[in-house]
Design a protein around this motif. Structure first.
Motif, PDB file in Angstrom:
ATOM      1  N   TYR A   1     -41.229 -21.354  -5.019  1.00 43.44           N
ATOM      2  CA  TYR A   1     -40.560 -20.140  -4.545  1.00 43.44           C
ATOM      3  C   TYR A   1     -40.930 -18.974  -5.453  1.00 43.44           C
ATOM      4  CZ  TYR A   1     -37.504 -22.467  -1.172  1.00 43.44           C
ATOM      5  OH  TYR A   1     -37.017 -23.161  -0.082  1.00 43.44           O
ATOM      6  N   PRO A   2     -40.923 -17.765  -4.930  1.00 44.90           N
ATOM      7  CA  PRO A   2     -41.167 -16.604  -5.795  1.00 44.90           C
ATOM      8  C   PRO A   2     -40.003 -16.402  -6.749  1.00 44.90           C
ATOM      9  CG  PRO A   2     -40.467 -15.887  -3.619  1.00 44.90           C
ATOM     10  CD  PRO A   2     -40.664 -17.376  -3.530  1.00 44.90           C
ATOM     11  N   GLU A   3     -40.227 -15.638  -7.791  1.00 47.57           N
ATOM     12  CA  GLU A   3     -39.150 -15.290  -8.712  1.00 47.57           C
ATOM     13  C   GLU A   3     -38.109 -14.456  -7.961  1.00 47.57           C
ATOM     14  OE1 GLU A   3     -38.585 -16.156 -11.858  1.00 47.57           O
ATOM     15  OE2 GLU A   3     -40.351 -17.459 -11.820  1.00 47.57           O
ATOM     16  N   LEU A   4     -36.844 -14.799  -8.143  1.00 48.33           N
ATOM     17  CA  LEU A   4     -35.768 -14.104  -7.443  1.00 48.33           C
ATOM     18  C   LEU A   4     -34.909 -13.348  -8.444  1.00 48.33           C
ATOM     19  CD1 LEU A   4     -34.661 -16.982  -5.024  1.00 48.33           C
ATOM     20  CD2 LEU A   4     -36.188 -15.062  -4.519  1.00 48.33           C
ATOM     21  N   GLY A   5     -34.552 -12.133  -8.094  1.00 47.21           N
ATOM     22  CA  GLY A   5     -33.642 -11.360  -8.929  1.00 47.21           C
ATOM     23  C   GLY A   5     -32.234 -11.914  -8.840  1.00 47.21           C
ATOM     24  N   PRO A   6     -31.295 -11.327  -9.573  1.00 50.84           N
ATOM     25  CA  PRO A   6     -29.916 -11.829  -9.617  1.00 50.84           C
ATOM     26  C   PRO A   6     -29.259 -11.930  -8.246  1.00 50.84           C
ATOM     27  CG  PRO A   6     -30.262 -10.130 -11.274  1.00 50.84           C
ATOM     28  CD  PRO A   6     -31.479 -10.146 -10.433  1.00 50.84           C
ATOM     29  N   ASP A   7     -29.600 -11.020  -7.342  1.00 48.31           N
ATOM     30  CA  ASP A   7     -29.010 -11.025  -6.007  1.00 48.31           C
ATOM     31  C   ASP A   7     -30.007 -11.457  -4.945  1.00 48.31           C
ATOM     32  OD1 ASP A   7     -26.575  -9.975  -7.027  1.00 48.31           O
ATOM     33  OD2 ASP A   7     -27.480  -7.975  -7.062  1.00 48.31           O
ATOM     34  N   GLY A   8     -31.127 -12.002  -5.374  1.00 49.78           N
ATOM     35  CA  GLY A   8     -32.184 -12.325  -4.427  1.00 49.78           C
ATOM     36  C   GLY A   8     -31.976 -13.655  -3.722  1.00 49.78           C
ATOM     37  N   HIS A   9     -32.629 -13.799  -2.586  1.00 51.68           N
ATOM     38  CA  HIS A   9     -32.683 -15.074  -1.867  1.00 51.68           C
ATOM     39  C   HIS A   9     -33.978 -15.094  -1.066  1.00 51.68           C
ATOM     40  CE1 HIS A   9     -31.373 -12.667   1.587  1.00 51.68           C
ATOM     41  NE2 HIS A   9     -30.330 -12.285   0.875  1.00 51.68           N
ATOM     42  N   TRP A  10     -34.421 -16.284  -0.709  1.00 55.51           N
ATOM     43  CA  TRP A  10     -35.704 -16.442  -0.016  1.00 55.51           C
ATOM     44  C   TRP A  10     -35.567 -17.552   1.015  1.00 55.51           C
ATOM     45  CZ3 TRP A  10     -40.022 -13.421  -0.482  1.00 55.51           C
ATOM     46  CH2 TRP A  10     -41.214 -13.907   0.087  1.00 55.51           C
ATOM     47  N   LEU A  11     -35.783 -17.207   2.282  1.00 53.72           N
ATOM     48  CA  LEU A  11     -35.695 -18.186   3.365  1.00 53.72           C
ATOM     49  C   LEU A  11     -37.092 -18.502   3.874  1.00 53.72           C
ATOM     50  CD1 LEU A  11     -34.120 -19.871   5.466  1.00 53.72           C
ATOM     51  CD2 LEU A  11     -34.064 -17.804   6.908  1.00 53.72           C
ATOM     52  N   ARG A  12     -37.481 -19.760   3.720  1.00 55.74           N
ATOM     53  CA  ARG A  12     -38.750 -20.217   4.280  1.00 55.74           C
ATOM     54  C   ARG A  12     -38.472 -21.235   5.370  1.00 55.74           C
ATOM     55  NH1 ARG A  12     -41.058 -23.427  -0.867  1.00 55.74           N
ATOM     56  NH2 ARG A  12     -42.468 -21.623  -0.843  1.00 55.74           N
ATOM     57  N   ALA A  13     -39.368 -21.292   6.340  1.00 57.36           N
ATOM     58  CA  ALA A  13     -39.286 -22.293   7.407  1.00 57.36           C
ATOM     59  C   ALA A  13     -40.446 -23.257   7.257  1.00 57.36           C
ATOM     60  CB  ALA A  13     -39.325 -21.623   8.773  1.00 57.36           C
ATOM     61  N   ASN A  14     -40.216 -24.501   7.605  1.00 57.31           N
ATOM     62  CA  ASN A  14     -41.265 -25.511   7.609  1.00 57.31           C
ATOM     63  C   ASN A  14     -41.295 -26.150   8.988  1.00 57.31           C
ATOM     64  OD1 ASN A  14     -43.280 -27.269   6.683  1.00 57.31           O
ATOM     65  ND2 ASN A  14     -41.771 -28.848   6.208  1.00 57.31           N
ATOM     66  N   MET A  15     -42.413 -25.981   9.686  1.00 59.36           N
ATOM     67  CA  MET A  15     -42.524 -26.477  11.051  1.00 59.36           C
ATOM     68  C   MET A  15     -43.910 -27.092  11.256  1.00 59.36           C
ATOM     69  SD  MET A  15     -39.526 -25.636  12.359  1.00 59.36           S
ATOM     70  CE  MET A  15     -39.595 -25.563  14.148  1.00 59.36           C
ATOM     71  N   VAL A  16     -44.043 -27.853  12.342  1.00 55.39           N
ATOM     72  CA  VAL A  16     -45.325 -28.446  12.702  1.00 55.39           C
ATOM     73  C   VAL A  16     -45.585 -28.146  14.171  1.00 55.39           C
ATOM     74  CG1 VAL A  16     -44.257 -30.696  13.201  1.00 55.39           C
ATOM     75  CG2 VAL A  16     -46.714 -30.574  12.734  1.00 55.39           C
ATOM     76  N   SER A  17     -46.850 -27.894  14.497  1.00 54.76           N
ATOM     77  CA  SER A  17     -47.222 -27.564  15.869  1.00 54.76           C
ATOM     78  C   SER A  17     -48.558 -28.214  16.205  1.00 54.76           C
ATOM     79  CB  SER A  17     -47.324 -26.043  16.038  1.00 54.76           C
ATOM     80  OG  SER A  17     -47.902 -25.706  17.291  1.00 54.76           O
ATOM     81  N   THR A  18     -48.731 -28.619  17.454  1.00 51.61           N
ATOM     82  CA  THR A  18     -50.021 -29.128  17.918  1.00 51.61           C
ATOM     83  C   THR A  18     -50.972 -27.959  18.177  1.00 51.61           C
ATOM     84  OG1 THR A  18     -49.391 -29.046  20.251  1.00 51.61           O
ATOM     85  CG2 THR A  18     -48.902 -31.092  19.037  1.00 51.61           C
ATOM     86  N   LEU A  19     -52.213 -28.275  18.437  1.00 49.15           N
ATOM     87  CA  LEU A  19     -53.195 -27.234  18.737  1.00 49.15           C
ATOM     88  C   LEU A  19     -52.829 -26.438  19.983  1.00 49.15           C
ATOM     89  CD1 LEU A  19     -56.480 -29.249  18.057  1.00 49.15           C
ATOM     90  CD2 LEU A  19     -55.498 -27.472  16.612  1.00 49.15           C
TER      91      LEU A  19
END
Length: 257
Positions: free
Chosen positions: A31-49
């Motif tokens: 994850y990137p560095e987050l400040g005191p009030d920071g947050h980071w939402l990532r999604a992890n998904m899979v898809s066919t061609l």
């Protein structure tokens, strides 16, 4: 594993054409560095061609061994895994587990032994006798709206589930859900879907990063895409951060610009 697009300029020759260690994957997906009030939402998904986000209602048939290693790494880096109630039911969700390979990394980051699972649900139509609720290493959270059925809320609380109100109506406000979790110290956030939940995060412009595995498969049919639900007025554009390849699978990572 072959790195096709470097995360940094530090790529060395021995980082290609071999399986990466869990440590290397953790560094690549940190994850990137987050400040005191920071947050980071990532999604992890899979898809066919051909754009299918699942087969026979589940993502596992279009996944692979390395995809599951990355899946486990992303969970091991997160404070919380946010998932929709339908995905919990279809995929048979279980509690996140502690993994020795990531124990020191989590301790150094001030994290607990495993990620919290946070289930997004309006009606709380969940089986609270399942291990996800009865025997998690860390208590499972339910995110719901202020107008959720009182009886189901009481049943969840009685089962030891932490109920968090993140919406004024029956449903959950995606942006508010992110803030409510961050206010509880769960700032490194990961969502694994399903498609409707991811679509809500996208429409609310709450998503910071997408980790998408492109599976070298064709399924046809009418399976859902990785993201569904409300449309956005102007498509959100992301920037590529990393691209890995193994056995025909592409492991991509894009971040908001």
């Amino acid at each position: 594993m072959r790195r096709l697009f470097p995360v940094t300029d530090q790529t060395s020759a021995d980082q290609t054409d071999r399986a990466w260690s869990l440590d290397e994957l953790a560094e690549a997906y940190a994850y990137p560095e987050l400040g005191p009030d920071g947050h980071w939402l990532r999604a992890n998904m899979v898809s066919t061609l051909d754009g299918a986000g699942q087969h026979d209602g589940r993502s596992q048939p279009i996944s692979g061994e390395t995809d599951m290693r990355i899946f486990g790494t992303l969970r091991a880096l997160a404070d919380v895994v946010v998932v929709g109630a339908e995905t919990v039911r279809l995929e048979g969700y279980r509690p996140a587990r502690a993994r020795e390979a990531f124990a020191a990394r989590r301790e150094a980051a001030g994290q607990g032994p495993a990620a919290v699972i946070a289930v997004v649900t309006a009606g709380l139509d969940l089986d609270f006798s399942l291990p996800l609720f009865t025997s998690p290493l860390v208590p499972t959270v339910v995110l719901t709206g202020a107008a959720a059925p009182e009886g189901r809320v009481a049943e969840a609380a009685a089962a030891g589930v932490q109920v968090v109100v993140a919406g004024d109506g029956a449903g959950v406000d995606p942006a508010r859900a992110v803030r409510e979790l961050a206010d509880r110290g769960l700032r490194r956030q990961l969502t694994e879907g399903g498609p409707r939940l991811l679509g809500q995060f996208v429409a609310a412009d709450a998503l910071d990063e997408l980790c998408l595995t492109i599976s070298p498969m064709l399924t046809a049919g009418d399976a859902q895409r990785i993201s569904g639900g409300p449309s956005v007025t102007v498509p959100h554009r992301l920037a590529p951060a990393c691209l890995l390849e193994e056995a025909g699978f592409l492991f991509t990572r894009y971040r908001r610009i």
